[in-house]
Scaffold this active site. Structure first.
Site, mmCIF file in Angstrom:
data_model
loop_
_atom_site.group_PDB
_atom_site.id
_atom_site.type_symbol
_atom_site.label_atom_id
_atom_site.label_comp_id
_atom_site.label_asym_id
_atom_site.label_seq_id
_atom_site.Cartn_x
_atom_site.Cartn_y
_atom_site.Cartn_z
ATOM 1 N N GLN A 1 0.848 -1.199 0.000
ATOM 2 C CA GLN A 1 0.000 0.000 0.000
ATOM 3 C C GLN A 1 0.877 1.240 0.000
ATOM 4 O O GLN A 1 0.378 2.350 -0.069
ATOM 5 C CB GLN A 1 -0.863 0.022 1.265
ATOM 6 N N HIS B 1 -1.737 1.260 -4.051
ATOM 7 C CA HIS B 1 -2.140 2.669 -3.986
ATOM 8 C C HIS B 1 -1.271 3.543 -4.865
ATOM 9 O O HIS B 1 -1.112 4.730 -4.622
ATOM 10 C CB HIS B 1 -2.098 3.161 -2.537
ATOM 11 N N CYS C 1 -0.361 14.647 -15.751
ATOM 12 C CA CYS C 1 -1.029 15.948 -15.804
ATOM 13 C C CYS C 1 -2.541 15.728 -15.732
ATOM 14 O O CYS C 1 -3.095 14.934 -16.494
ATOM 15 C CB CYS C 1 -0.662 16.667 -17.101
ATOM 16 N N CYS D 1 2.257 21.209 -15.490
ATOM 17 C CA CYS D 1 2.610 20.477 -16.707
ATOM 18 C C CYS D 1 3.355 21.411 -17.661
ATOM 19 O O CYS D 1 2.957 22.559 -17.859
ATOM 20 C CB CYS D 1 1.345 19.958 -17.365
ATOM 21 N N CYS E 1 1.276 21.282 -21.465
ATOM 22 C CA CYS E 1 0.009 21.984 -21.711
ATOM 23 C C CYS E 1 0.203 23.306 -22.467
ATOM 24 O O CYS E 1 -0.465 23.544 -23.460
ATOM 25 C CB CYS E 1 -0.724 22.249 -20.408
ATOM 26 N N THR F 1 0.754 -2.894 8.649
ATOM 27 C CA THR F 1 -0.441 -2.176 8.183
ATOM 28 C C THR F 1 -1.559 -2.352 9.195
ATOM 29 O O THR F 1 -1.694 -3.425 9.791
ATOM 30 C CB THR F 1 -0.905 -2.660 6.795
ATOM 31 N N SER F 2 -2.377 -1.298 9.343
ATOM 32 C CA SER F 2 -3.515 -1.393 10.250
ATOM 33 C C SER F 2 -4.705 -2.052 9.558
ATOM 34 O O SER F 2 -5.729 -2.294 10.185
ATOM 35 C CB SER F 2 -3.913 0.004 10.737
ATOM 36 N N SER G 1 3.447 -6.733 13.170
ATOM 37 C CA SER G 1 3.221 -5.301 13.339
ATOM 38 C C SER G 1 3.421 -4.933 14.808
ATOM 39 O O SER G 1 3.493 -5.807 15.661
ATOM 40 C CB SER G 1 1.797 -4.940 12.911
ATOM 41 N N ARG G 2 3.487 -3.624 15.053
ATOM 42 C CA ARG G 2 3.548 -3.201 16.452
ATOM 43 C C ARG G 2 2.209 -3.423 17.144
ATOM 44 O O ARG G 2 2.151 -3.696 18.329
ATOM 45 C CB ARG G 2 3.870 -1.704 16.521
HETATM 46 P P1 OAD Z 1 -1.273 2.788 9.060
HETATM 47 O O1 OAD Z 1 -0.574 3.977 9.603
HETATM 48 O O2 OAD Z 1 -2.739 2.779 9.087
HETATM 49 O O3 OAD Z 1 -0.778 1.472 9.808
HETATM 50 C C1 OAD Z 1 0.579 1.224 10.016
HETATM 51 C C2 OAD Z 1 0.713 0.090 11.019
HETATM 52 O O4 OAD Z 1 2.080 -0.258 11.114
HETATM 53 C C3 OAD Z 1 0.229 0.430 12.407
HETATM 54 O O5 OAD Z 1 -0.515 -0.649 12.913
HETATM 55 C C4 OAD Z 1 1.515 0.606 13.223
HETATM 56 O O6 OAD Z 1 1.374 0.174 14.560
HETATM 57 C C5 OAD Z 1 2.454 -0.302 12.485
HETATM 58 N N1 OAD Z 1 3.868 0.103 12.551
HETATM 59 C C6 OAD Z 1 4.396 1.335 12.442
HETATM 60 N N2 OAD Z 1 5.734 1.277 12.478
HETATM 61 C C7 OAD Z 1 6.068 -0.022 12.628
HETATM 62 C C8 OAD Z 1 7.296 -0.735 12.744
HETATM 63 N N3 OAD Z 1 8.487 -0.132 12.686
HETATM 64 N N4 OAD Z 1 7.229 -2.075 12.881
HETATM 65 C C9 OAD Z 1 6.052 -2.719 12.938
HETATM 66 N N5 OAD Z 1 4.879 -2.107 12.829
HETATM 67 C C10 OAD Z 1 4.875 -0.773 12.669
HETATM 68 O O7 OAD Z 1 -0.712 2.597 7.581
HETATM 69 P P2 OAD Z 1 -1.305 1.672 6.419
HETATM 70 O O8 OAD Z 1 -2.021 0.513 6.978
HETATM 71 O O9 OAD Z 1 -0.201 1.413 5.474
HETATM 72 O O10 OAD Z 1 -3.238 5.608 1.603
HETATM 73 O O11 OAD Z 1 -2.346 2.658 5.748
HETATM 74 C C11 OAD Z 1 -3.083 2.232 4.617
HETATM 75 C C12 OAD Z 1 -3.382 3.396 3.703
HETATM 76 O O12 OAD Z 1 -3.986 4.433 4.443
HETATM 77 C C13 OAD Z 1 -2.158 4.018 3.103
HETATM 78 O O13 OAD Z 1 -1.735 3.379 1.935
HETATM 79 C C14 OAD Z 1 -2.563 5.451 2.845
HETATM 80 C C15 OAD Z 1 -3.489 5.709 4.007
HETATM 81 O O14 OAD Z 1 -4.565 6.515 3.745
HETATM 82 C C16 OAD Z 1 -2.628 6.396 0.663
HETATM 83 O O15 OAD Z 1 -1.530 6.827 0.813
HETATM 84 C C17 OAD Z 1 -3.380 6.680 -0.546
#
Ligand code: OAD
Length: 484
Positions: free
Chosen positions: A265, A285, A293, A317, A320, A398-399, A422-423
């Site tokens: 992501q 993503h 552009c 751009c 354009c 990722t959350s 994850s943490r």
């Molecule tokens: P989040 O910030 O929602 O989640 C990140 C997760 O990683 C959390 O659960 C943290 O506890 C964990 N974390 C952070 N640092 C860590 C580490 N060093 N080791 C282990 N775990 C760690 O981020 P995403 O799930 O990636 O969209 O968010 C998903 C999408 O939401 C992103 O792609 C973004 C956002 O809106 C766009 O950019 C378009």
């Protein structure tokens, strides 16, 4: 007693899309098709609305029970709640539901009067609301229907995978690993994630005055005012050719011929720095690697606009103006740079003042904003390439709060083991083994135990990691660097 058909109606009224997604039975073809549609990008990116504290444990309904439903956690069941199931009973009920299906389960329990609906609700994590205290048991049927449907749609944990040894064995034995990554794998490089309480990007955006910080990635907001996105873009722009030990781990899986696909992501494109091949990555993503552009659709390499992004300037751009020059003689409305004009700017004066030489379009990095479709490759690869091949899923950093990527674990076959690194643990998706801690530490320790050499300057040669069990969870483990 129609508890089986009721849930779909009830659950469709739920505000929380986690439950809407989860209420589908992904093991059935029809529902898989819905998820395919989502995965193909026919459903655009959206955030799961979750509880305010971000724990993912609470859920909402628009039903009669709104504000009355209280979540009952397994820890509470373990400690004992009056009139509720014990944790052992709850686990047994859940297991039985998955074994025999919803209709047979209702028949075997309520149909045989072996348990009340009120008590059964507690097995599925619902504390009966106080206002129903003196109500007849039938009054709990709608609640139970929601609870059963919600539980049935969850991928049940595979009981045979629990320990670190199990995780290491899976790593060594599996040959087609899907790795799903999020912002947590880049935080050790100084790039903030999004939702961590005090350090995440969204916690730093109060000064922008947005009603929701995620609006910085909202396509409508971008069209109205791209300066909002560009005011923060420099903070998430990858600047150096660095990569973290976790990126190195994904590369190691590739080198061992085990990486089926890395669904990332992340928009930082750092996987490339680690040498993960483009054919093994789906950038769900999008990324900063290219920009387009918004007006003439010309695509450029992302680094062509990096200098402007770093200065906080809106990149324009350069093609354009050339196109307009060729198209001379045609007058255009003012402010035609691809940015929508707000209504108040339009004074309705149709004089020549309203016309001027058009400006260039804004260059938008090819990131998938909220409200935009995911790349077609996402759903296509997931369902037509990986689904039948995958033998292990590893979700890292990722959350899992943003659909449709958050649906990936549920779309893959339920018999395939899933690890979560994850943490912070998540509760809306059930993994077989939770490996909690800094992901760099977790993957380096897994590699050590697997006898693999994970080389990275950020992993100290003499690093010692202790793994502690989490009380009450057979399959949850916390990794800590000794002495840290
Ligand atoms: P989040 O910030 O929602 O989640 C990140 C997760 O990683 C959390 O659960 C943290 O506890 C964990 N974390 C952070 N640092 C860590 C580490 N060093 N080791 C282990 N775990 C760690 O981020 P995403 O799930 O990636 O969209 O968010 C998903 C999408 O939401 C992103 O792609 C973004 C956002 O809106 C766009 O950019 C378009």
């Amino acid at each position: 007693m129609d508890l089986v058909s009721a849930p779909s109606g009830e659950s469709s009224s739920l505000k929380n899309p986690v439950l809407e997604v989860a209420s589908a039975d992904v093991s059935k073809a029809g529902t898989a098709t819905e998820n395919i549609a989502a995965a193909k990008g026919e459903v655009s990116q959206s955030e799961y609305e979750t509880d305010s504290d971000g724990s993912g444990d609470e859920w909402e309904t628009q039903s009669l029970y709104e504000d009355a439903i209280q979540v009952l956690r397994d820890e509470q069941l373990r400690e004992g709640v009056p009139d509720a199931c014990t944790l052992d009973e709850a686990v047994a009920y859940r297991k039985r539901l998955h074994e025999i299906g919803k209709a047979a389960f209702v028949e075997e329990t309520l149909g045989q009067d072996t348990v009340t609906a009120k008590k059964l609700c507690t097995a599925f994590g619902i504390l009966p609301p106080a206002f129903l205290d003196d109500a007849p048991d039938e009054a709990f049927h709608p609640l139970l229907a929601i609870a059963i449907s919600r539980e049935f749609s969850r991928r049940p944990k595979l009981p045979q995978y629990n320990t670190i040894d199990d995780a290491v064995r899976l790593l060594k034995e599996c040959k087609n690993i899907v790795v799903l990554t999020g912002a947590g794998i880049s935080t050790s490089l100084g790039i903030p994630d999004f939702r961590s309480k005090d350090t995440g990007l969204y916690s730093q955006l109060a000064h922008l005055g947005l009603s929701d910080p995620q609006e910085v990635f909202d396509i409508q907001v971008f069209r109205e005012d791209p300066s909002i996105f560009f005011s923060i873009a420099k903070d998430i722009l990858p600047t150096e050719k660095k990569f973290s030990p976790t990126h190195a781990f994904i590369r190691l899986l590739q080198d061992k011929g085990k990486l089926l696909t890395n669904y990332t992501q992340n928009i930082d494109n750092i996987e490339a720095n680690a040498g993960v091949l483009p054919e093994n990555i789906v950038q769900c993503h999008g990324s900063f690697a290219t920009a387009t552009c918004v007006k003439c659709q010309r695509k450029v390499m992302g680094d062509e606009i990096f200098d402007e992004i770093k200065k906080g300037v809106i990149p324009q751009c350069t093609s354009c103006p050339t196109i307009f020059a060729e198209d001379s003689g045609v007058k255009r409305k003012r402010n035609s740079n691809g940015v929508h004009r707000s209504r108040k700017d339009n004074d309705g004066d149709s004089s020549d003042d309203d016309y001027e030489i058009p400006t260039a379009g804004v260059m938008k990095p090819d990131i998938t904003f909220f409200g935009e479709d995911l790349p077609d490759e996402f759903g296509h690869r997931l369902l037509h390439h990986d689904r039948d091949r995958v033998d292990l899923v590893i979700v890292i950093g990722t959350s899992l709060k943003v659909a449709p990527v958050a649906e990936v674990p549920g779309v893959l076959p339920r018999t395939v083991p899933q690890l979560y690194i994850s943490r912070t643990p998540v509760s809306h998706t059930e993994f077989d083994i939770d490996l909690l801690g800094d992901c760099d530490v977790v993957v380096s320790e897994l590699c050590r135990r697997a006898g693999w050499e994970l080389k990275h300057e950020m992993i100290p040669a003499d690093e010692k990691v202790e793994v502690l069990p989490v009380e009450g969870y057979e399959s949850r483990h916390v990794f800590k660097v000794v002495g840290a």
